[in-house]
Write a protein that holds these residues in place. Sequence first.
Motif, PDB file in Angstrom:
ATOM      1  N   LEU A  42      -7.201   0.606 -11.635  1.00  0.00           N
ATOM      2  CA  LEU A  42      -6.193   1.422 -12.281  1.00  0.00           C
ATOM      3  C   LEU A  42      -5.578   0.560 -13.386  1.00  0.00           C
ATOM      4  N   GLU A  55       1.251   6.305  -7.865  1.00  0.00           N
ATOM      5  CA  GLU A  55      -0.147   6.555  -8.226  1.00  0.00           C
ATOM      6  C   GLU A  55      -1.117   5.767  -7.361  1.00  0.00           C
ATOM      7  N   THR A  56      -0.633   4.751  -6.671  1.00  0.00           N
ATOM      8  CA  THR A  56      -1.518   3.941  -5.834  1.00  0.00           C
ATOM      9  C   THR A  56      -1.626   4.578  -4.450  1.00  0.00           C
TER      10      THR A  56
END
Length: 65
Positions: A42, A55-56
């Motif tokens: 990412l 987002e992780t």
Amino acid sequence: MADVTRITPRQVKERLDRGETIVLVDVRDRSQFDRTHITGPLSVPKTDVDPRARETPAGKPIVTY
């Protein structure tokens, strides 16, 4: 806050070679990332880590570099 453990690039490679799922996060700015990066991370510039933390994937080890 989650525990933070430092590991070496070699240890990351060994874990990936064993098939472990590790979330790789490249924290360099976008222009550096666009110039060159490994496959699969990412891209979250270090200035955006806190606002983009969701987002992780939860429950997986995260390696930032």
